[in-house]
Design a protein around this motif. Structure first.
Motif, PDB file in Angstrom:
ATOM      1  N   ARG A  72      29.311  38.092  40.494  1.00 47.25           N
ATOM      2  CA  ARG A  72      28.277  39.094  40.291  1.00 47.25           C
ATOM      3  C   ARG A  72      27.819  39.646  41.639  1.00 47.25           C
ATOM      4  NH1 ARG A  72      23.416  36.436  37.284  1.00 47.25           N
ATOM      5  NH2 ARG A  72      22.463  38.487  37.642  1.00 47.25           N
ATOM      6  N   ASP A  73      27.395  40.880  41.609  1.00 47.36           N
ATOM      7  CA  ASP A  73      26.840  41.536  42.777  1.00 47.36           C
ATOM      8  C   ASP A  73      25.462  42.047  42.379  1.00 47.36           C
ATOM      9  OD1 ASP A  73      26.069  43.297  44.803  1.00 47.36           O
ATOM     10  OD2 ASP A  73      28.110  43.939  45.215  1.00 47.36           O
ATOM     11  N   ASN A  74      24.436  41.308  42.742  1.00 50.76           N
ATOM     12  CA  ASN A  74      23.085  41.688  42.309  1.00 50.76           C
ATOM     13  C   ASN A  74      22.634  42.999  42.942  1.00 50.76           C
ATOM     14  OD1 ASN A  74      22.862  39.501  40.615  1.00 50.76           O
ATOM     15  ND2 ASN A  74      21.678  38.266  42.053  1.00 50.76           N
ATOM     16  N   ALA A  75      23.092  43.281  44.143  1.00 48.41           N
ATOM     17  CA  ALA A  75      22.720  44.536  44.796  1.00 48.41           C
ATOM     18  C   ALA A  75      23.298  45.733  44.052  1.00 48.41           C
ATOM     19  CB  ALA A  75      23.181  44.532  46.239  1.00 48.41           C
ATOM     20  N   GLN A  76      24.510  45.567  43.525  1.00 41.72           N
ATOM     21  CA  GLN A  76      25.172  46.634  42.776  1.00 41.72           C
ATOM     22  C   GLN A  76      24.955  46.511  41.280  1.00 41.72           C
ATOM     23  OE1 GLN A  76      26.736  49.231  44.232  1.00 41.72           O
ATOM     24  NE2 GLN A  76      26.105  48.348  46.206  1.00 41.72           N
ATOM     25  N   THR A  77      24.206  45.501  40.869  1.00 42.90           N
ATOM     26  CA  THR A  77      23.944  45.197  39.443  1.00 42.90           C
ATOM     27  C   THR A  77      25.228  45.230  38.629  1.00 42.90           C
ATOM     28  OG1 THR A  77      23.363  47.480  38.818  1.00 42.90           O
ATOM     29  CG2 THR A  77      21.579  46.072  39.630  1.00 42.90           C
ATOM     30  N   THR A  78      26.221  44.505  39.107  1.00 43.69           N
ATOM     31  CA  THR A  78      27.527  44.499  38.461  1.00 43.69           C
ATOM     32  C   THR A  78      28.031  43.080  38.293  1.00 43.69           C
ATOM     33  OG1 THR A  78      28.038  46.628  39.491  1.00 43.69           O
ATOM     34  CG2 THR A  78      29.872  45.398  38.563  1.00 43.69           C
ATOM     35  N   LEU A  79      28.665  42.843  37.168  1.00 45.17           N
ATOM     36  CA  LEU A  79      29.307  41.576  36.850  1.00 45.17           C
ATOM     37  C   LEU A  79      30.805  41.822  36.751  1.00 45.17           C
ATOM     38  CD1 LEU A  79      28.826  38.564  35.780  1.00 45.17           C
ATOM     39  CD2 LEU A  79      28.993  39.604  33.493  1.00 45.17           C
ATOM     40  N   HIS A  80      31.598  40.859  37.230  1.00 41.16           N
ATOM     41  CA  HIS A  80      33.047  41.010  37.169  1.00 41.16           C
ATOM     42  C   HIS A  80      33.688  39.792  36.530  1.00 41.16           C
ATOM     43  CE1 HIS A  80      32.911  44.545  39.744  1.00 41.16           C
ATOM     44  NE2 HIS A  80      32.142  43.879  40.584  1.00 41.16           N
ATOM     45  N   LEU A  81      34.878  40.020  35.993  1.00 37.98           N
ATOM     46  CA  LEU A  81      35.719  38.921  35.526  1.00 37.98           C
ATOM     47  C   LEU A  81      37.142  39.223  35.967  1.00 37.98           C
ATOM     48  CD1 LEU A  81      35.730  36.257  33.874  1.00 37.98           C
ATOM     49  CD2 LEU A  81      36.513  37.633  31.923  1.00 37.98           C
ATOM     50  N   GLN A  82      37.621  38.475  36.949  1.00 37.85           N
ATOM     51  CA  GLN A  82      38.997  38.586  37.397  1.00 37.85           C
ATOM     52  C   GLN A  82      39.854  37.683  36.517  1.00 37.85           C
ATOM     53  OE1 GLN A  82      40.414  40.559  39.859  1.00 37.85           O
ATOM     54  NE2 GLN A  82      42.355  39.778  39.057  1.00 37.85           N
ATOM     55  N   MET A  83      40.822  38.281  35.844  1.00 36.80           N
ATOM     56  CA  MET A  83      41.658  37.535  34.915  1.00 36.80           C
ATOM     57  C   MET A  83      43.087  37.543  35.429  1.00 36.80           C
ATOM     58  SD  MET A  83      40.100  38.821  31.268  1.00 36.80           S
ATOM     59  CE  MET A  83      40.805  40.451  31.408  1.00 36.80           C
ATOM     60  N   ASN A  84      43.608  36.385  35.745  1.00 33.30           N
ATOM     61  CA  ASN A  84      44.966  36.229  36.264  1.00 33.30           C
ATOM     62  C   ASN A  84      45.812  35.415  35.298  1.00 33.30           C
ATOM     63  OD1 ASN A  84      44.150  37.515  38.732  1.00 33.30           O
ATOM     64  ND2 ASN A  84      43.318  35.566  39.428  1.00 33.30           N
ATOM     65  N   SER A  85      47.098  35.507  35.470  1.00 31.94           N
ATOM     66  CA  SER A  85      48.047  34.746  34.633  1.00 31.94           C
ATOM     67  C   SER A  85      47.706  34.899  33.157  1.00 31.94           C
ATOM     68  CB  SER A  85      48.027  33.262  35.035  1.00 31.94           C
ATOM     69  OG  SER A  85      48.353  33.096  36.393  1.00 31.94           O
ATOM     70  N   LEU A  86      47.539  36.114  32.737  1.00 32.47           N
ATOM     71  CA  LEU A  86      47.114  36.373  31.365  1.00 32.47           C
ATOM     72  C   LEU A  86      48.162  35.949  30.358  1.00 32.47           C
ATOM     73  CD1 LEU A  86      45.318  39.740  31.998  1.00 32.47           C
ATOM     74  CD2 LEU A  86      44.295  37.760  30.858  1.00 32.47           C
TER      75      LEU A  86
END
Length: 122
Positions: A72-86
């Motif tokens: 998460r980046d609280n300054a950018q108010t963004t949440l991420h999910l990096q998904m590998n080896s799907l």
């Protein structure tokens, strides 16, 4: 209140990667624990990953541990999910959620995005 909008879903081959994002509106993003959940056709919504308010604590479902990374980046108010080896079994609609408690329980989250489709072909 918090409004959440997911993006980054799509079609990918098995073994590939995707990065989901969740853009949050409102100045209170940093006051919420955040989570990612997913729902496959005919199945109940399930926990994928969660992250604490300041991002120091994370946890994952056993099925994605070692392959997915939540951030998460609280300054950018963004949440991420990096998904590998799907894998094909990762195919689902993925939702981000905001709640006052960091938990795997869907009922504890107050705000939800509309979801983004992830399809993994074999």
């Amino acid at each position: 209140q918090v409004q959440l909008v997911e993006s980054g879903g799509g079609l990918v081959q098995a073994g590939g990667s995707l990065r989901l994002s969740c853009a949050a509106s409102g100045r209170t993003f940093s006051q919420y624990s955040m989570g990612w959940f997913r729902q496959a056709p005919g199945k109940e919504r399930e926990f994928v990953a969660r992250i604490s308010i300041v991002g120091g604590r994370t946890s994952y479902a056993d099925s994605v541990k070692g392959r997915f990374i939540i951030s998460r980046d609280n300054a950018q108010t963004t949440l991420h999910l990096q998904m590998n080896s799907l894998k094909p079994e990762d195919t689902a609609v993925y939702y981000c959620a905001a709640g006052r408690s960091s938990t795997t329980d869907t009922t504890a989250y107050d705000y939800w995005g509309q979801g983004t489709q992830v399809t993994v072909s074999s």
